[in-house]
Design a protein around this motif. Structure first.
Motif, PDB file in Angstrom:
ATOM      1  N   HIS B  53       0.820  -1.220   0.000  1.00 26.64           N
ATOM      2  CA  HIS B  53       0.000   0.000   0.000  1.00 26.64           C
ATOM      3  C   HIS B  53       0.849   1.263   0.000  1.00 26.64           C
ATOM      4  N   ASP B  54       1.725   1.403   0.996  1.00 22.85           N
ATOM      5  CA  ASP B  54       2.463   2.664   1.164  1.00 22.85           C
ATOM      6  C   ASP B  54       3.362   2.955  -0.039  1.00 22.85           C
ATOM      7  N   ALA B  55       4.081   1.916  -0.494  1.00 21.73           N
ATOM      8  CA  ALA B  55       5.002   2.133  -1.616  1.00 21.73           C
ATOM      9  C   ALA B  55       4.241   2.476  -2.895  1.00 21.73           C
ATOM     10  N   THR B  56       2.990   2.044  -3.019  1.00 23.43           N
ATOM     11  CA  THR B  56       2.231   2.306  -4.238  1.00 23.43           C
ATOM     12  C   THR B  56       1.593   3.689  -4.218  1.00 23.43           C
ATOM     13  N   ILE B  57       0.991   4.078  -3.058  1.00 18.22           N
ATOM     14  CA  ILE B  57       0.290   5.367  -3.031  1.00 18.22           C
ATOM     15  C   ILE B  57       1.272   6.528  -3.082  1.00 18.22           C
ATOM     16  N   THR B  58       2.526   6.312  -2.641  1.00 22.51           N
ATOM     17  CA  THR B  58       3.536   7.367  -2.714  1.00 22.51           C
ATOM     18  C   THR B  58       4.294   7.325  -4.035  1.00 22.51           C
ATOM     19  N   HIS B  59       3.906   6.407  -4.930  1.00 22.62           N
ATOM     20  CA  HIS B  59       4.516   6.284  -6.263  1.00 22.62           C
ATOM     21  C   HIS B  59       6.016   5.982  -6.193  1.00 22.62           C
ATOM     22  N   VAL B  60       6.440   5.348  -5.122  1.00 25.76           N
ATOM     23  CA  VAL B  60       7.829   4.872  -5.071  1.00 25.76           C
ATOM     24  C   VAL B  60       7.995   3.755  -6.104  1.00 25.76           C
ATOM     25  N   VAL B  61       6.987   2.890  -6.210  1.00 36.73           N
ATOM     26  CA  VAL B  61       6.935   1.921  -7.318  1.00 36.73           C
ATOM     27  C   VAL B  61       5.871   2.445  -8.278  1.00 36.73           C
ATOM     28  N   ASP B  62       6.290   2.692  -9.519  1.00 37.12           N
ATOM     29  CA  ASP B  62       5.347   3.292 -10.462  1.00 37.12           C
ATOM     30  C   ASP B  62       5.254   2.511 -11.768  1.00 37.12           C
ATOM     31  N   THR B  63       5.817   1.329 -11.801  1.00 40.36           N
ATOM     32  CA  THR B  63       5.657   0.461 -12.975  1.00 40.36           C
ATOM     33  C   THR B  63       5.290  -0.941 -12.488  1.00 40.36           C
ATOM     34  N   PRO B  64       4.603  -1.715 -13.334  1.00 45.95           N
ATOM     35  CA  PRO B  64       4.254  -3.082 -12.917  1.00 45.95           C
ATOM     36  C   PRO B  64       5.486  -3.922 -12.573  1.00 45.95           C
ATOM     37  N   LYS B  65       6.601  -3.692 -13.304  1.00 44.22           N
ATOM     38  CA  LYS B  65       7.798  -4.487 -13.050  1.00 44.22           C
ATOM     39  C   LYS B  65       8.355  -4.183 -11.656  1.00 44.22           C
ATOM     40  N   ALA B  66       8.437  -2.888 -11.314  1.00 48.07           N
ATOM     41  CA  ALA B  66       8.942  -2.512  -9.986  1.00 48.07           C
ATOM     42  C   ALA B  66       8.001  -3.003  -8.897  1.00 48.07           C
ATOM     43  N   PHE B  67       6.686  -2.942  -9.179  1.00 44.96           N
ATOM     44  CA  PHE B  67       5.686  -3.415  -8.220  1.00 44.96           C
ATOM     45  C   PHE B  67       5.888  -4.894  -7.923  1.00 44.96           C
ATOM     46  N   LEU B  68       6.048  -5.697  -9.001  1.00 40.93           N
ATOM     47  CA  LEU B  68       6.211  -7.147  -8.815  1.00 40.93           C
ATOM     48  C   LEU B  68       7.536  -7.469  -8.152  1.00 40.93           C
ATOM     49  N   ASN B  69       8.577  -6.694  -8.450  1.00 39.45           N
ATOM     50  CA  ASN B  69       9.897  -6.942  -7.870  1.00 39.45           C
ATOM     51  C   ASN B  69       9.828  -6.785  -6.347  1.00 39.45           C
ATOM     52  N   LEU B  70       9.275  -5.645  -5.907  1.00 37.67           N
ATOM     53  CA  LEU B  70       9.160  -5.422  -4.471  1.00 37.67           C
ATOM     54  C   LEU B  70       8.207  -6.425  -3.835  1.00 37.67           C
ATOM     55  N   GLY B  71       7.111  -6.732  -4.521  1.00 40.31           N
ATOM     56  CA  GLY B  71       6.131  -7.680  -3.988  1.00 40.31           C
ATOM     57  C   GLY B  71       6.725  -9.068  -3.814  1.00 40.31           C
ATOM     58  N   ARG B  72       7.555  -9.467  -4.773  1.00 35.94           N
ATOM     59  CA  ARG B  72       8.177 -10.802  -4.688  1.00 35.94           C
ATOM     60  C   ARG B  72       9.105 -10.872  -3.471  1.00 35.94           C
ATOM     61  N   ARG B  73       9.913  -9.822  -3.261  1.00 39.22           N
ATOM     62  CA  ARG B  73      10.847  -9.848  -2.121  1.00 39.22           C
ATOM     63  C   ARG B  73      10.090  -9.853  -0.799  1.00 39.22           C
ATOM     64  N   LYS B  74       9.031  -9.045  -0.716  1.00 41.45           N
ATOM     65  CA  LYS B  74       8.242  -9.012   0.533  1.00 41.45           C
ATOM     66  C   LYS B  74       7.532 -10.347   0.755  1.00 41.45           C
ATOM     67  N   ASN B  75       7.023 -10.943  -0.326  1.00 42.43           N
ATOM     68  CA  ASN B  75       6.301 -12.205  -0.197  1.00 42.43           C
ATOM     69  C   ASN B  75       7.242 -13.316   0.260  1.00 42.43           C
TER      70      ASN B  75
END
Lengths: 148, 217
Positions: B53-75
């Motif tokens: 949530h936080d990383a997305t609403i602040t646009h720290v991750v702003d592409t699907p690739k960056a979103f999945l990269n961070l999501g994979r590490r957190k998961n």
């Protein structure tokens, strides 16, 4: 209809449960490798003096952005001038006796040597003016009164 | 169809009715299991939204690739944390196995077969009857083995219990991982997608209108 839809989805998911178990078994093998990988990372972070699971860079950036926006909002709130509310002038009738008027009989400063206002000159109490004898008009007893 | 039903004997009719009822009950139970699995996975997938949530609403991750990269590490990190109880249980069971076998020397025993002695064993082959070609249980199955508890097998019972508990805990953690993985891929598509629904390019055109002619006399 919703119950039928839930029932149909339940049957579908139950039919897919064996496939799900196979996928879970594959993920479990990955989980074993992931466990040892994260454990080694945790040990490395421990000997580097960092937290066992340090926050990600993206989370740190997001936290800073959120904190900055909250601080800016707070500064805007503080910069707003306080709204001018109605000013009530409270007339204080007990600060002193107006000139030309006899002192209030209940004024504690009368005859009190320790009063910061000093001892006003002793003035004999002025008797209240006599009530003039006046005829009281009779109250007309109209119909529908309390006598009924 | 009705003629076939009428030509059946009373016993066959009763067996058919019982078969239909059992089939309906069986389908309902199967559907309930599927509903439970689906609801559990939906509940587990909501953790993915909390993670990102936080990383997305602040646009720290702003592409699907960056979103999945961070999501994979957190998961992966969350899977590790949720697997710790299962590994501790398995480690405890292994320690009990090693110590017990060092004392008793029973390295070749099947711990699950030994633990099975605690439960009833039935002979289902003698109880099965065929109704319209479908095998059904017609009689109460005969008991082959009654529960037996041997104190010298206590350590085997404990380690089996811990191994089974570890398998169940790890299976739930892996199911949660799959649920979050599916939610992350879904959100990576939808969060950054843009829609042209309701947009008409000609609505933006501003026509320069000429001044109206003065009224004629």
């Amino acid at each position: 209809m919703k119950i039928l839809k839930e029932f149909a989805l339940g049957i579908l998911w139950a039919a897919l449960t064996p496939l799900l178990l196979v996928v879970i078994a594959v993920v479990a093998v990955f989980a074993i490798g992931n466990f040892f990988y994260e454990f080694v990372l945790m040990v490395i972070h421990f000997f580097q003096g960092k937290k066992l699971f340090p926050p990600f860079e993206e989370d740190i950036k997001a936290y800073k952005i959120l904190k900055r926006s909250i601080e800016e909002e707070e500064k805007k709130e503080e910069a707003k001038p306080a709204p001018a509310g109605p000013v009530y002038v409270q007339a204080n009738y007990f600060t002193g006796t107006p000139p030309g008027m006899p002192p209030f009989p209940g004024d504690p400063r009368i005859g009190n040597p320790s009063s910061p206002y000093g001892v006003p000159p002793s003035v004999p109490p002025v008797p209240p003016p006599p009530i003039e004898n006046r005829e009281v008009p009779a109250i007309e007893n109209k119909e529908g009164g309390d006598d009924q | 169809m009705m003629n076939l039903f009428i030509s059946l004997s009373e016993t066959d009719k009763r067996a058919l009715i019982i078969l239909v009822i059992l089939l309906v009950v069986f389908l309902i139970l199967i559907a309930l299991i599927g509903v439970a699995v689906r609801k559990t996975m939906i509940y587990q997938s909501k953790r993915a939204d909390t993670m990102m949530h936080d990383a997305t609403i602040t646009h720290v991750v702003d592409t699907p690739k960056a979103f999945l990269n961070l999501g994979r590490r957190k998961n992966n990190r969350l899977l590790y944390r949720q697997s710790i109880p299962a590994f501790l249980l398995a480690l405890l069971a292994t320690i009990i196995l090693i110590i017990g076998n060092l004392v008793n020397g029973r390295w070749g025993d099947n711990i699950f077969a030994v633990t099975g002695e605690l439960f009833f064993a039935y002979d289902f082959d003698s109880a099965i009857v065929h109704v319209f070609g479908i095998p059904l249980i017609g009689n109460w199955p005969a008991v082959i083995h009654s529960p037996e508890f041997h104190i010298e097998n206590l350590y085997i019972y404990m380690e089996t219990l811990f191994y089974v508990a570890a398998i169940i805990v790890e299976a739930v953690a892996c199911q949660a991982y799959i649920s979050r993985w599916q939610m992350l891929h879904s959100r990576a598509r939808t969060v950054f997608s843009k829609s042209l629904d309701g947009y008409n390019a000609s609505d933006d055109i501003k026509v320069k209108r000429d001044k109206p002619l003065p009224p004629s006399d």
